[in-house]
Each structure stands twice: as structure tokens, then as C-alpha cells.
Enzyme design. Structure first.
Site, PDB file in Angstrom:
ATOM      1  N   LYS A  41     -20.408 -38.407  43.900  1.00  0.00           N
ATOM      2  CA  LYS A  41     -20.869 -38.476  45.293  1.00  0.00           C
ATOM      3  C   LYS A  41     -19.796 -39.129  46.162  1.00  0.00           C
ATOM      4  O   LYS A  41     -18.872 -39.765  45.640  1.00  0.00           O
ATOM      5  CB  LYS A  41     -22.186 -39.260  45.364  1.00  0.00           C
ATOM      6  CG  LYS A  41     -22.089 -40.722  44.916  1.00  0.00           C
ATOM      7  CD  LYS A  41     -23.470 -41.362  44.804  1.00  0.00           C
ATOM      8  CE  LYS A  41     -23.370 -42.799  44.334  1.00  0.00           C
ATOM      9  NZ  LYS A  41     -24.714 -43.384  44.087  1.00  0.00           N
ATOM     10  N   ARG A 137     -36.598 -47.912  45.984  1.00  0.00           N
ATOM     11  CA  ARG A 137     -35.855 -47.114  46.960  1.00  0.00           C
ATOM     12  C   ARG A 137     -36.438 -45.699  46.940  1.00  0.00           C
ATOM     13  O   ARG A 137     -37.057 -45.267  47.887  1.00  0.00           O
ATOM     14  CB  ARG A 137     -34.360 -47.134  46.622  1.00  0.00           C
ATOM     15  CG  ARG A 137     -33.488 -46.366  47.584  1.00  0.00           C
ATOM     16  CD  ARG A 137     -32.004 -46.496  47.246  1.00  0.00           C
ATOM     17  NE  ARG A 137     -31.677 -45.972  45.919  1.00  0.00           N
ATOM     18  CZ  ARG A 137     -30.423 -45.896  45.435  1.00  0.00           C
ATOM     19  NH1 ARG A 137     -29.406 -46.333  46.164  1.00  0.00           N
ATOM     20  NH2 ARG A 137     -30.197 -45.411  44.231  1.00  0.00           N
ATOM     21  N   TYR A 271      -2.724 -57.900  67.727  1.00  0.00           N
ATOM     22  CA  TYR A 271      -3.806 -58.153  68.684  1.00  0.00           C
ATOM     23  C   TYR A 271      -4.402 -59.543  68.486  1.00  0.00           C
ATOM     24  O   TYR A 271      -4.550 -60.021  67.365  1.00  0.00           O
ATOM     25  CB  TYR A 271      -4.934 -57.142  68.470  1.00  0.00           C
ATOM     26  CG  TYR A 271      -4.615 -55.731  68.897  1.00  0.00           C
ATOM     27  CD1 TYR A 271      -4.237 -55.438  70.204  1.00  0.00           C
ATOM     28  CD2 TYR A 271      -4.721 -54.690  67.983  1.00  0.00           C
ATOM     29  CE1 TYR A 271      -3.974 -54.120  70.589  1.00  0.00           C
ATOM     30  CE2 TYR A 271      -4.473 -53.378  68.367  1.00  0.00           C
ATOM     31  CZ  TYR A 271      -4.094 -53.102  69.670  1.00  0.00           C
ATOM     32  OH  TYR A 271      -3.838 -51.808  70.044  1.00  0.00           O
ATOM     33  N   MET A 320      -5.785 -50.209  64.218  1.00  0.00           N
ATOM     34  CA  MET A 320      -6.405 -48.942  63.832  1.00  0.00           C
ATOM     35  C   MET A 320      -5.504 -48.095  62.924  1.00  0.00           C
ATOM     36  O   MET A 320      -5.948 -47.533  61.931  1.00  0.00           O
ATOM     37  CB  MET A 320      -6.783 -48.128  65.077  1.00  0.00           C
ATOM     38  CG  MET A 320      -7.571 -46.878  64.755  1.00  0.00           C
ATOM     39  SD  MET A 320      -7.960 -45.883  66.200  1.00  0.00           S
ATOM     40  CE  MET A 320      -9.365 -46.751  66.855  1.00  0.00           C
TER      41      MET A 320
END
Ligand SMILES: *Cc1c(COP(=O)(O)O)cnc(C)c1O
Length: 383
Positions: A41, A137, A271, A320
Site C-alpha cells: 500500500k 478500526r 527562513y 520547500m
């Protein structure tokens, strides 16, 4: 995409020989009659579900688990053979696709198990019953024996088996070990009850990675469902491990030096000006950032990377698309040099990076971004 772009900026290196070794290491600790259902997955925890599953197919693995219908379809469209189990919910209107792509659907609870009986389909839907033994769940309650028997008898669907899931198998707390044992007893008792009443229960399983490492199946389960240990890492550094197995990390994360400069004492970096040089320092920009899935949370925690076989520290805030490292003590550094953020020589483990990010490796690895190229290495020749 031109192939010269693969190592242009930031990439994941997937070591297929290590994947193979992990498969064998897992096979060594499970019963000979138990098979691996590879959990692929979330794009095989960031390793690339198509390539990983293809390689596992070649190794003889014929069972896979995915989280979603779409993940299952992707595998089929790429010619993955064998059984593919969808662990999560699929809406009734899309169950026709489960049948069309020959996938297996999980009956996520009692209501769903009842509902799917009435969905008109071209062929019988293959279904696994998820059994809730305490995680709360998904699943049909372990003590709802009459209902489970009823579902097994239904002709509208093909119940291929049932499975459950541990929720604290990675804990060494006495209370949690007792809870895991209780979950296992609940599941095993249900299986036994059905069998003694003459039911063909099909395939049964309950162990994911820490279930395999800490709880025996004693040959009574048809499958184990390893995820994270298949990729050669532990969820976190403190996880409980009773059966040590020799895991080899499959994934490395790499980027490049793009710019090198000197800064004076008192100057700040990145930053927010959160890092201030205490003396003259040599710093370098690296072509990877949080948009690639390298967590911003790691900023200013003394995290290290490797350049030219030496450790360098990440300084200031992770941006980023870029981050900055202190290379004052690194000899012969130049633009274009490769920076390892997760990987070996020397080691930076996914476990320590995940810990600095306040998370587990499962999350760290599966969030490594779509902007990263994947480079597959060490494919064994005969495969
Ligand atoms: C994700 C998942 C697994 C694999 O878990 P790991 O801890 O990564 O081994 C197994 N079974 C189920 C039901 C899952 O959701």
C-alpha cells in the site's frame, strides 16, 4: 522523461537485492506452511509499488495487500500476478471494478458485509472478513459468531477467508503484550469454533510486521502481512522486538550540492533566521526540501546528512525545495556532489530521521514525494 533527469536533483534509490534478502529473512522466522502477503500500500511505502511488486512476483510472492481499489487496479494494469487484497473500504458502486480487476475486497464491518450481498455483479465478489479483535478500526466483532457463520454460508459472495490486526504488537509494556495475546486468543478461538462447526474458513491471518517479530503463528495462519520490515526498517527505534531478524534497509534518499559559500560569524541561514553562525563557516545548499517529503519538522534538530563519506549537519529551516548544511569540516566538497539523507556509508537510518520528525518510518517513507525520481539498483541478474 529523459533518463538523464533521474539523478538531476533528488531521488530515491531502491535496493532490490535488499528487498529480496528481507523476504528471505522473514521466511526464515515463519512456519514453512505460512506464506508472505506483501503489503505494498501507499506506493509500497514510498518504494514504488509497481517495481516492488514486479520484483516480488519474480521472487515467487503471489499475494499482495493494498489499501485502496485504485492501488489494486494499478498493480493489475502493470501485470502483477496473484491475489491482491484491498484492506480498506470500497464503495458498493465501485465493487464491479473489484470483480473486473480480479481483486479481493475486505468486508470492513457487519453492515458492509450485509450490504455487499445485494450488489449485482458479473461474477461473485471475493471477500475477506475483517475481524475486530480489539483495535476498533475496522471489522466484524470477534464474538459475533452467528453472523460470521451466516456470512460464510451466503452464496452471493465468495468468502475466501478472514483476518484480524494487532494494535500494540510493537510494545513491550506488559499490559500491551497481554492485550496482543488477548487479540490473538479471540481470533484463534473464532477460527477454531467455526472449524469445529464444520465451516471451511478459508485463509486466516493476523500478523503485520510486529506480529511477525513478536507473536508466533505456530503454523496455524496461512499468511503473514509484513509491511515496514519488508522494506528493511523498524517503525521506530524503541519498538519491541522479540525475534531479531536481519533487516536491510531498501531505500536511500539522495540529493545534490547546488551551491557552496562562506558566511561570517553572526550571519544567519534560511527562513526565520533560526540558525546563526558562531564563527566563519562554509555552508552548502542541497536540492531537496519538504515538498519532496523530507519533513520540515526536522529543522534545527541537529539532523545529519552524509557528503563524501562524512557527516554534515542540517542548519536553519528546511525549505520547500532546498535545505542548507554546514560543510565547514568537509574536505573537497564541490557543486554536484551527492548528499545522502537516508542510507548507508556511513549510516543515516530512516529510524533516526523519523524520530527527529516526531514520527515513525512508515509515515516518513510513504510521504517521500512524487517529485522524487526512483532509481532501482542491484536487481539480481537471474531476475
Ligand atoms: C498496513 C497494514 C499492514 C502492514 O503493517 P506493517 O506494520 O507496516 O507491517 C498489515 N495489515 C494491515 C491490515 C494493514 O493495514
Amino acid at each position: 522523461m529523459p533518463s538523464s533527469l533521474a539523478k538531476e536533483r533528488a531521488w530515491i534509490e531502491v535496493n532490490l537485492a535488499h528487498l529480496e534478502d528481507n523476504v528471505h529473512a522473514i521466511q526464515k522466522v515463519i512456519s514453512p506452511s505460512t506464506k508472505i502477503m506483501a503489503v505494498v500500500k501507499a506506493d509500497a511505502y514510498g518504494h514504488g509499488s509497481i517495481e516492488v511488486s514486479k520484483y516480488l512476483n519474480r521472487l515467487g510472492i503471489e499475494d499482495f495487500a493494498v489499501a485502496t481499489l485504485e492501488e489494486g487496479i494499478l498493480l493489475r494494469e502493470n501485470h502483477i500476478k496473484g491475489n491482491i487484497l484491498i484492506l480498506g473500504y470500497t464503495s458498493p458502486q465501485n465493487l464491479r471494478l473489484v470483480v473486473e480487476y480480479d481483486l479481493i475486497q475486505t468486508a470492513v464491518d457487519k453492515e458492509y458485509a450485509t450490504r455487499i450481498l445485494h450488489v449485482p455483479l458479473k461474477r461473485k465478489l471475493k471477500v475477506y472478513l475483517k475481524i475486530n479483535t480489539g483495535m476498533n478500526r475496522l471489522g466484524i466483532s470477534y464474538d459475533d459468531v452467528d453472523f460470521i457463520k451466516e456470512i460464510y454460508k451466503k452464496q452471493e459472495i465468495d468468502v475466501v477467508g478472514m483476518y484480524s490486526h494487532f494494535c500494540v504488537a510493537d510494545s513491550k509494556e506488559k499490559e500491551n503484550i497481554e492485550f496482543s495475546n488477548l487479540q490473538q486468543t479471540r481470533f484463534n478461538t473464532l477460527v477454531k469454533t467455526l472449524k469445529t462447526s464444520g465451516y471451511n474458513v478459508g485463509k486466516v491471518h493476523m500478523q503485520s510486521s510486529y506480529g511477525i517479530l513478536n507473536y508466533n503463528e505456530n503454523g496455524s495462519y496461512d499468511y503473514v502481512r509484513p509491511g515496514i520490515i519488508l522494506y528493511g526498517v523498524h517503525s521506530d527505534t524503541n519498538a519491541y522486538v522479540k525475534r531479531q531478524i536481519d533487516l536491510k534497509p531498501v531505500l536511500s534518499l539522495k540529493a545534490k550540492i547546488t551551491s557552496i559559500k562562506e558566511i561570517e560569524a553572526g550571519e544567519t541561514v534560511s527562513y526565520g533566521r533560526t540558525y546563526q553562525a558562531s564563527k566563519q563557516e562554509k555552508i552548502a545548499s542541497v536540492s531537496i526540501g519538504y515538498a519532496d517529503g523530507y519533513p520540515r519538522e526536522i529543522s534545527n534538530k541537529g539532523a545529519k546528512v552524509v557528503v563524501n563519506n562524512q557527516y554534515a549537519e542540517i542548519i536553519g529551516r528546511i525549505c520547500m525545495d532546498q535545505l542548507v548544511i554546514n560543510v565547514t569540516n568537509i574536505s573537497e566538497i564541490k557543486v554536484g556532489d551527492i548528499v545522502t539523507l537516508i542510507g548507508n556509508t556511513p549510516f543515516i537510518t530512516a529510524e533516526e530521521v523519523a524520530e527527529k520528525a516526531g514520527s515513525i518510518t512508515n509515515e516518513l517513507l510513504c510521504r517521500l514525494g512524487t517529485r522524487l525520481h526512483k532509481v532501482y539498483i542491484n536487481k539480481r541478474e537471474e531476475l
